[in-house]
Design a protein around this motif. Structure first.
Motif, PDB file in Angstrom:
ATOM      1  N   GLU B  14      28.799  41.940  36.476  1.00  0.00           N
ATOM      2  CA  GLU B  14      28.605  42.566  35.159  1.00  0.00           C
ATOM      3  C   GLU B  14      29.590  43.720  34.980  1.00  0.00           C
ATOM      4  O   GLU B  14      30.274  43.815  33.951  1.00  0.00           O
ATOM      5  CB  GLU B  14      27.162  43.078  35.055  1.00  0.00           C
ATOM      6  CG  GLU B  14      26.810  43.707  33.721  1.00  0.00           C
ATOM      7  CD  GLU B  14      25.370  44.270  33.737  1.00  0.00           C
ATOM      8  OE1 GLU B  14      24.873  44.638  34.826  1.00  0.00           O
ATOM      9  OE2 GLU B  14      24.766  44.351  32.653  1.00  0.00           O
ATOM     10  N   PHE B  15      29.707  44.556  35.997  1.00  0.00           N
ATOM     11  CA  PHE B  15      30.600  45.714  35.925  1.00  0.00           C
ATOM     12  C   PHE B  15      32.070  45.277  35.887  1.00  0.00           C
ATOM     13  O   PHE B  15      32.889  45.837  35.154  1.00  0.00           O
ATOM     14  CB  PHE B  15      30.347  46.639  37.123  1.00  0.00           C
ATOM     15  CG  PHE B  15      31.154  47.899  37.083  1.00  0.00           C
ATOM     16  CD1 PHE B  15      30.904  48.876  36.127  1.00  0.00           C
ATOM     17  CD2 PHE B  15      32.170  48.130  38.002  1.00  0.00           C
ATOM     18  CE1 PHE B  15      31.656  50.033  36.077  1.00  0.00           C
ATOM     19  CE2 PHE B  15      32.924  49.295  37.961  1.00  0.00           C
ATOM     20  CZ  PHE B  15      32.662  50.239  36.997  1.00  0.00           C
ATOM     21  N   TYR B  16      32.384  44.260  36.669  1.00  0.00           N
ATOM     22  CA  TYR B  16      33.746  43.731  36.749  1.00  0.00           C
ATOM     23  C   TYR B  16      34.256  43.345  35.356  1.00  0.00           C
ATOM     24  O   TYR B  16      35.325  43.762  34.924  1.00  0.00           O
ATOM     25  CB  TYR B  16      33.721  42.525  37.688  1.00  0.00           C
ATOM     26  CG  TYR B  16      34.978  41.699  37.814  1.00  0.00           C
ATOM     27  CD1 TYR B  16      35.867  41.918  38.852  1.00  0.00           C
ATOM     28  CD2 TYR B  16      35.234  40.640  36.937  1.00  0.00           C
ATOM     29  CE1 TYR B  16      36.998  41.122  39.015  1.00  0.00           C
ATOM     30  CE2 TYR B  16      36.356  39.851  37.083  1.00  0.00           C
ATOM     31  CZ  TYR B  16      37.242  40.089  38.122  1.00  0.00           C
ATOM     32  OH  TYR B  16      38.349  39.314  38.270  1.00  0.00           O
ATOM     33  N   TYR B  17      33.457  42.556  34.641  1.00  0.00           N
ATOM     34  CA  TYR B  17      33.915  42.119  33.314  1.00  0.00           C
ATOM     35  C   TYR B  17      33.964  43.280  32.339  1.00  0.00           C
ATOM     36  O   TYR B  17      34.838  43.344  31.472  1.00  0.00           O
ATOM     37  CB  TYR B  17      33.033  40.985  32.776  1.00  0.00           C
ATOM     38  CG  TYR B  17      33.358  39.675  33.433  1.00  0.00           C
ATOM     39  CD1 TYR B  17      34.615  39.102  33.289  1.00  0.00           C
ATOM     40  CD2 TYR B  17      32.441  39.021  34.228  1.00  0.00           C
ATOM     41  CE1 TYR B  17      34.941  37.911  33.913  1.00  0.00           C
ATOM     42  CE2 TYR B  17      32.755  37.820  34.859  1.00  0.00           C
ATOM     43  CZ  TYR B  17      34.004  37.276  34.700  1.00  0.00           C
ATOM     44  OH  TYR B  17      34.328  36.109  35.320  1.00  0.00           O
ATOM     45  N   GLN B 103      16.863  39.520  31.701  1.00  0.00           N
ATOM     46  CA  GLN B 103      17.064  38.345  32.554  1.00  0.00           C
ATOM     47  C   GLN B 103      18.491  37.808  32.465  1.00  0.00           C
ATOM     48  O   GLN B 103      18.800  36.772  33.057  1.00  0.00           O
ATOM     49  CB  GLN B 103      16.071  37.240  32.156  1.00  0.00           C
ATOM     50  CG  GLN B 103      14.619  37.686  32.135  1.00  0.00           C
ATOM     51  CD  GLN B 103      14.194  38.316  33.458  1.00  0.00           C
ATOM     52  OE1 GLN B 103      14.556  37.847  34.533  1.00  0.00           O
ATOM     53  NE2 GLN B 103      13.440  39.411  33.379  1.00  0.00           N
ATOM     54  N   ASP B 104      19.343  38.463  31.708  1.00  0.00           N
ATOM     55  CA  ASP B 104      20.723  37.980  31.572  1.00  0.00           C
ATOM     56  C   ASP B 104      21.658  39.180  31.492  1.00  0.00           C
ATOM     57  O   ASP B 104      21.650  39.912  30.498  1.00  0.00           O
ATOM     58  CB  ASP B 104      20.859  37.116  30.315  1.00  0.00           C
ATOM     59  CG  ASP B 104      22.247  36.492  30.210  1.00  0.00           C
ATOM     60  OD1 ASP B 104      22.336  35.320  29.844  1.00  0.00           O
ATOM     61  OD2 ASP B 104      23.256  37.182  30.498  1.00  0.00           O
ATOM     62  N   ARG B 105      22.482  39.343  32.522  1.00  0.00           N
ATOM     63  CA  ARG B 105      23.383  40.501  32.566  1.00  0.00           C
ATOM     64  C   ARG B 105      24.837  40.107  32.414  1.00  0.00           C
ATOM     65  O   ARG B 105      25.726  40.956  32.488  1.00  0.00           O
ATOM     66  CB  ARG B 105      23.219  41.233  33.900  1.00  0.00           C
ATOM     67  CG  ARG B 105      21.893  41.894  33.986  1.00  0.00           C
ATOM     68  CD  ARG B 105      21.530  42.345  35.369  1.00  0.00           C
ATOM     69  NE  ARG B 105      20.175  42.849  35.355  1.00  0.00           N
ATOM     70  CZ  ARG B 105      19.857  44.095  35.000  1.00  0.00           C
ATOM     71  NH1 ARG B 105      20.781  44.964  34.688  1.00  0.00           N
ATOM     72  NH2 ARG B 105      18.597  44.465  34.979  1.00  0.00           N
ATOM     73  N   ILE B 106      25.111  38.851  32.232  1.00  0.00           N
ATOM     74  CA  ILE B 106      26.508  38.407  32.212  1.00  0.00           C
ATOM     75  C   ILE B 106      26.955  38.012  30.814  1.00  0.00           C
ATOM     76  O   ILE B 106      28.113  38.178  30.452  1.00  0.00           O
ATOM     77  CB  ILE B 106      26.692  37.214  33.187  1.00  0.00           C
ATOM     78  CG1 ILE B 106      26.247  37.624  34.605  1.00  0.00           C
ATOM     79  CG2 ILE B 106      28.145  36.763  33.218  1.00  0.00           C
ATOM     80  CD1 ILE B 106      26.985  38.800  35.184  1.00  0.00           C
ATOM     81  N   ASN B 107      26.041  37.481  30.015  1.00  0.00           N
ATOM     82  CA  ASN B 107      26.460  36.905  28.735  1.00  0.00           C
ATOM     83  C   ASN B 107      27.200  37.908  27.852  1.00  0.00           C
ATOM     84  O   ASN B 107      28.227  37.582  27.259  1.00  0.00           O
ATOM     85  CB  ASN B 107      25.240  36.352  27.995  1.00  0.00           C
ATOM     86  CG  ASN B 107      25.624  35.286  26.992  1.00  0.00           C
ATOM     87  OD1 ASN B 107      26.624  34.588  27.176  1.00  0.00           O
ATOM     88  ND2 ASN B 107      24.863  35.160  25.928  1.00  0.00           N
ATOM     89  N   GLY B 108      26.707  39.121  27.788  1.00  0.00           N
ATOM     90  CA  GLY B 108      27.325  40.115  26.899  1.00  0.00           C
ATOM     91  C   GLY B 108      28.734  40.485  27.336  1.00  0.00           C
ATOM     92  O   GLY B 108      29.659  40.544  26.512  1.00  0.00           O
TER      93      GLY B 108
END
Lengths: 116, 493
Positions: B14-17, B103-108
């Motif tokens: 998440e932080f990487y993106y 439940q979703d930390r990547i989509n954004g």
């Protein structure tokens, strides 16, 4: 104890069970409809505003002459609202005709048109 | 997330993106600086606002439908299957994954990374059309490119399940074609319909050089684009994935196709292809600052398709060839076809990107393109393990699809539609006076200068003397071809 009216969550004590965090969950479809209408409306408004802007600009350039408009806002000198107002005033008084009116060079060697 | 290691993996991703998104913002800062520097003083604020306002419009439309397209259309539809129903769960704008969700930390952050690519695709076109396009028209084209056409090509050729990857072995890891060729094709379509700036070509067809109002500013813009481009490279990778397969667990970075690479690899190759482009651009342009730095950008773009796998010297050489091609083709096309690409974007992004995709097909011939959805279903050959294999024909056809089918054609259609209503180009008198003149006023109110704009004063004066907008088009040999505004058409009637 009075239970407060809520728009979404009222507890963070069990984070594993929490899904969406935003208020008014379940109304997402309506949010999207409103957003899409605003987006399309923005384009329509922009096209209208642009047409109006160019109509006004051409009306002015027609009166003062394109070459003169260039002197005020084009290649030679960039226009300010004050410059335009001077031209408007001159036109109203009948002093300025189309085309540039050169004055003596400024100290930097450039030429300013009358009224600038 | 109760397992600490698993949580660290997710939170790191998440932080990487998120970090890449911030870096990529510099691409857009760079485009703003570069385009404003390249414009003449009378057009600066219009040029700036054109690039700024594509940010919100592409963002909201990418939220409404762009992201959905990426997940819904890898099969065409109609080539390897239909529209993927589960796309709506992830990416439909009303999906609960398209908002803050525990439940979703990547989509954004993943959405935002792709969104920044969208801005870039639209912004590439922006520079080409400066000083005569209408803001409203450009912003519609920006939405088409940023939220529709480029993301269709990403679904097809920049997804492990995309039909171009699975059937053709298409490989374009850092988007030579997926971003740059498509945007170059779109830019070419726009300038063909729009026509050249007034006075760009003389009565005998001679090409006049309309110089930037501030060369070093344009060059700093290009340096900022380089910086953001670095973030773009990192955003194209998946940071941690088990790529071990049957041989056991092995964690690595991967490219967008989930095939292994490393951050070191792309750092080597980014810098070496940049250097190759700069070295060649310097020589071929005879040390012109604008074209030396544009050569650096063309160098990265040309090597990007294979920069996950090239040797650094290969990246350098491909970058050098890309820079020379971009420079030579830009001036050849300008001279031969009288096409006025104000910043050379069609060449730097379009031609260098096209070349980059084609050369990757040769250089990486036989490499696995992606894990197969169906083993040995590739049209142009598979690896011994049944993976679709990278090959020259697949990448050549892919480059044509990017540049022409998805880049040129849709934008040409929309530009022609806008032109039909006289909404594509500003009136001639407004163009001569400057797009800032009436709307914004002087961008440099405390500077008085007397120099002509790029040696252009005589041309523009004679053009202006020849017209009021009532007789648009009689410009004594400096008549612009291309689109005519609704105001000028009305005046002629």
């Amino acid at each position: 104890m009075i239970t407060a009216v809520g728009t979404g969550l009222d507890s963070f004590t069990d984070p594993e069970s929490i899904t969406v965090l935003y208020p008014f969950a379940g109304w997402e479809g309506l949010f999207v409809v409103v957003g899409v209408l605003l987006w399309i409306g923005w384009h329509v408004r922009q096209v209208r505003a642009e047409n109006k802007e160019y109509d006004e600009a051409l009306e002015l350039y027609e009166r003062v002459g394109v070459e003169r408009a260039m002197h005020f806002g084009g290649s030679t000198h960039l226009v300010t609202e004050e410059d335009i107002e001077v031209v408007r005033a001159e036109m109203a008084e009948g002093n300025a005709g189309p085309g540039p009116v050169e004055t003596a060079p400024d100290s930097d060697g450039s030429h300013r048109t009358a009224g600038a | 997330m109760v397992d600490e290691l698993g949580a660290l993996n997710v939170l790191f991703t998440e932080f990487y993106y998120w970090v890449t998104v911030v870096f990529m913002f510099l691409i857009h800062v760079g485009f703003c600086v570069y385009e404003v520097g390249s414009a003449r003083r009378k057009n600066l604020q219009h040029t700036l606002m054109k690039n700024i306002m594509l940010i919100p419009l592409v963002t909201v439309t990418f939220f409404f439908f762009g992201w959905y397209i990426y997940f819904a259309l890898p099969n065409g539809p109609g080539i390897t299957g239909g529209i993927i129903p589960s796309a709506a769960d992830v990416a439909a704008p009303w999906s609960d994954a398209m908002g803050p969700n525990m439940q979703d930390r990547i989509n954004g952050v993943f959405w935002a990374a792709f969104l920044l690519f969208s801005w870039t695709a639209a912004s590439i076109v922006s520079g080409t059309v400066i000083e005569r396009v209408r803001l409203g028209a450009f912003l519609m084209v920006a939405v088409l490119i940023g939220s529709v056409t480029w993301i269709i090509d990403a679904a097809w050729g920049w997804s492990p399940n995309g039909w171009m990857v699975q059937r053709m072995g298409y490989h374009d890891a850092y988007a030579s074609g997926v971003i740059h060729a498509i945007a170059g094709g779109a830019a070419l379509a726009m300038v063909i319909v729009l026509g050249p700036r007034i006075g760009k070509f003389g009565p005998r067809g001679e090409v006049r050089n309309i110089r930037p109002h501030n060369v070093w500013m344009a060059c700093v813009g290009l340096l900022l684009i380089y910086t953001g481009f670095w973030g773009f490279y990192v955003a194209c990778n998946i940071p941690i994935l088990d790529v071990g397969g049957e041989s056991g667990t092995f964690f690595s970075s991967t490219n967008i196709y989930l095939m292994p690479t490393t951050l070191s690899a792309i750092t080597f190759n980014f810098l070496m292809s940049l250097s190759g482009g700069l070295l060649a651009g310097f020589i071929v342009s005879k040390a012109d600052p604008f074209w030396t730095l544009s050569g650096g950008l063309a160098g990265i773009i040309a090597a990007s398709a294979g920069n996950d796998l090239y040797h650094p010297v290969q990246a350098m050489l491909i970058g050098a060839v890309g820079a020379v091609l971009a420079y030579k083709l830009h001036f050849f096309v300008e001279r031969r076809f009288r096409i006025d690409d104000a910043v050379g974007a069609v060449a730097v992004h379009g031609y260098a990107g096209f070349f980059g995709v084609v050369i990757a097909g040769f250089m990486l011939w036989g490499y696995p393109a992606a894990a197969p959805v169906t083993a040995n279903a590739a049209w142009f050959g598979s690896t011994s393990e049944g993976f679709p294999a990278v090959n020259p024909l697949g990448n050549l056809l892919g480059a044509v699809i990017m540049f022409f089918v998805l880049g040129f054609l849709p934008t040409y259609g929309l530009a022609k539609l806008l032109d039909r209503f006289g909404l594509l180009r500003v009136p001639r008198a407004v163009e001569l006076a400057g797009l800032d003149t009436h709307s914004y006023g002087n961008a440099y109110p405390y500077f008085q200068t007397s120099e002509a704009e790029g040696g252009f004063e005589d041309v523009e004066r004679s053009a202006a003397a020849g017209i009021s907008h009532l007789v648009a088009g009689r410009l004594n040999g400096a008549e612009p071809a291309g689109s005519t505004s609704r105001e000028d058409r009305r005046a002629v009637k």
